[in-house]
Design an enzyme around this catalytic site. Structure first.
Site, PDB file in Angstrom:
ATOM      1  N   HIS A 115       0.832  -1.216   0.000  1.00  0.00           N
ATOM      2  CA  HIS A 115       0.000   0.000   0.000  1.00  0.00           C
ATOM      3  C   HIS A 115       0.858   1.253   0.000  1.00  0.00           C
ATOM      4  CE1 HIS A 115       0.162   1.310   4.314  1.00  0.00           C
ATOM      5  NE2 HIS A 115       0.300   0.023   4.583  1.00  0.00           N
ATOM      6  N   ASP A 127       5.627   2.488   7.304  1.00  0.00           N
ATOM      7  CA  ASP A 127       4.277   2.021   6.955  1.00  0.00           C
ATOM      8  C   ASP A 127       3.613   2.996   5.981  1.00  0.00           C
ATOM      9  OD1 ASP A 127       1.875   0.728   6.874  1.00  0.00           O
ATOM     10  OD2 ASP A 127       1.222   1.364   8.868  1.00  0.00           O
ATOM     11  N   GLU A 161      -5.346   1.693   2.001  1.00  0.00           N
ATOM     12  CA  GLU A 161      -5.236   0.476   2.821  1.00  0.00           C
ATOM     13  C   GLU A 161      -5.556   0.786   4.262  1.00  0.00           C
ATOM     14  OE1 GLU A 161      -3.062  -2.446   5.507  1.00  0.00           O
ATOM     15  OE2 GLU A 161      -2.967  -0.266   5.369  1.00  0.00           O
ATOM     16  N   GLU A 162      -5.084   1.960   4.699  1.00  0.00           N
ATOM     17  CA  GLU A 162      -5.225   2.327   6.113  1.00  0.00           C
ATOM     18  C   GLU A 162      -6.681   2.536   6.519  1.00  0.00           C
ATOM     19  OE1 GLU A 162      -2.943   1.904   8.086  1.00  0.00           O
ATOM     20  OE2 GLU A 162      -0.988   2.312   7.175  1.00  0.00           O
ATOM     21  N   ASP A 190       4.565  -4.980   3.129  1.00  0.00           N
ATOM     22  CA  ASP A 190       4.002  -3.943   3.994  1.00  0.00           C
ATOM     23  C   ASP A 190       4.786  -3.909   5.308  1.00  0.00           C
ATOM     24  OD1 ASP A 190       2.429  -2.146   5.354  1.00  0.00           O
ATOM     25  OD2 ASP A 190       0.561  -3.285   5.160  1.00  0.00           O
ATOM     26  N   HIS A 282       2.249   4.402  12.987  1.00  0.00           N
ATOM     27  CA  HIS A 282       1.124   5.336  12.800  1.00  0.00           C
ATOM     28  C   HIS A 282       1.320   6.661  13.540  1.00  0.00           C
ATOM     29  CE1 HIS A 282      -1.991   2.206  11.154  1.00  0.00           C
ATOM     30  NE2 HIS A 282      -0.907   2.322  10.422  1.00  0.00           N
TER      31      HIS A 282
END
Ligand code: ZN
Length: 319
Positions: A115, A127, A161-162, A190, A282
């Site tokens: 992603h 990420d 994707e998130e 990923d 994140h």
């Protein structure tokens, strides 16, 4: 005497045949060592995009579109004709980038993806700038080597994707079923540069038939470089879930997210026991500073090993 004469003749024949043989097929070429500096250069571009677009590359934000444009332009410069596939989610347009390498058996597609979006709270270096950058450099290397694989190769960068696998779900759902059936395996890349890294590979036994073969080919590379791996069941957490739904074999490496490294894992992989694999998961600190360069290097090479090995082989449902 007879035997000996026969052997001499045979030897001479073999030599003649060997000398007359064309160069070995490119598909049988040794998997390349992907230069980590090239992967890092793409990552630096993703970081710059986040820095100049409000600190993220999230769905519906300008940093996401800039990420799409970067991947697209690099692919085009290498001779690909990438398709940018739009979809709408949460009132905003998102895009997948899909790039096919011409040739190979069109009924036997090996798809490699990751992603391209981040969450709104992070620039998304690990990420998933890490996976996006590695898949991009691998695609560029395929072009540079003018690879002639037996299987058809396709590369993908998924949007949103998130927000729960929106882009990859859109892609698989909207493929005609005959086209979907041609995808025999999907490698998901990923998070491969976690700062306190684990060396996980998706546990093929937990996924559709054929997944164990993908697990093993990744493990082959880590065994070669003397890095132990652990199998991990990611459940539906990741774009691989958009493929397992249709019974497609999946695999992929993963260096860990918010989970904590155990003492046993620290002994075999180094790093810090009791700390998260990625303490910036994140978060705004998921910058290029948050990347474990050795982990990134090893995993990019592992994926390249898998692509070169799998692309050169006729599909077998060995699991
Ligand atoms: Zn991710």
């Amino acid at each position: 005497m007879r035997t000996s004469t026969a052997l001499t003749v045979l030897t001479a024949l073999c030599t003649a045949i060997l000398l007359a043989s064309p160069a070995p097929a490119v598909a049988a070429a040794e998997p390349p060592d992907i230069p980590v500096a090239a992967v890092q250069a793409h990552l630096a571009q993703f970081q710059r995009i986040a820095d100049t677009n409000g600190g993220n590359r999230a769905h519906g934000r300008p940093g996401y579109r800039a990420s799409v444009d970067y991947v697209k332009s690099r692919l085009e410069a290498a001779g690909y004709r990438p398709v940018v596939q739009p979809f709408t989610y949460n009132g905003a347009t998102g895009w997948n980038v899909i790039a096919d390498w011409p040739g190979g058996d069109a009924d036997n597609v090996l798809l490699v993806g990751g992603h391209l979006d981040s969450v709104t709270t992070a620039p998304g270096a690990n990420d998933n700038g890490s996976g996006s950058a590695a898949v991009l450099e691998i695609a560029l290397t395929v072009a540079k080597q003018n690879l002639t694989p037996r299987r058809h190769l396709r590369f993908a960068w998924w949007g949103a994707e998130e927000l729960w696998l929106i882009g990859s779900d859109y892609y698989t759902r909207n493929l005609p079923s005959a086209e979907r059936a041609k995808i025999k395996s999907y490698l998901n890349v990923d998070m491969i540069g976690s700062p306190n890294p684990a060396y996980f590979v998706l546990d093929g036994a937990r996924y559709p038939a054929g997944s164990v073969a993908l697990q093993r080919v990744l493990q082959e590379h880590f065994a070669k470089i003397g890095v132990p791996t652990e199998n991990i069941d990611m459940g539906g957490r990741g774009d691989h879930a958009s493929f397992t739904r249709y019974g497609i074999a999946v695999g992929g490496p993963f260096t860990g997210a918010e989970g904590r490294k155990t003492a046993a894992q620290a002994r075999k992989w180094g790093g810090t026991a009791g700390e998260a694999f990625d303490r910036c998961y994140h978060r705004a600190c998921d910058t290029t500073q948050n990347i474990h360069v050795t982990a990134l290097d090893r995993n990019a090479d592992a994926v390249a090993h898998a692509v070169w090995t799998l692309a050169g082989q006729a599909f077998a449902l060995a699991s």
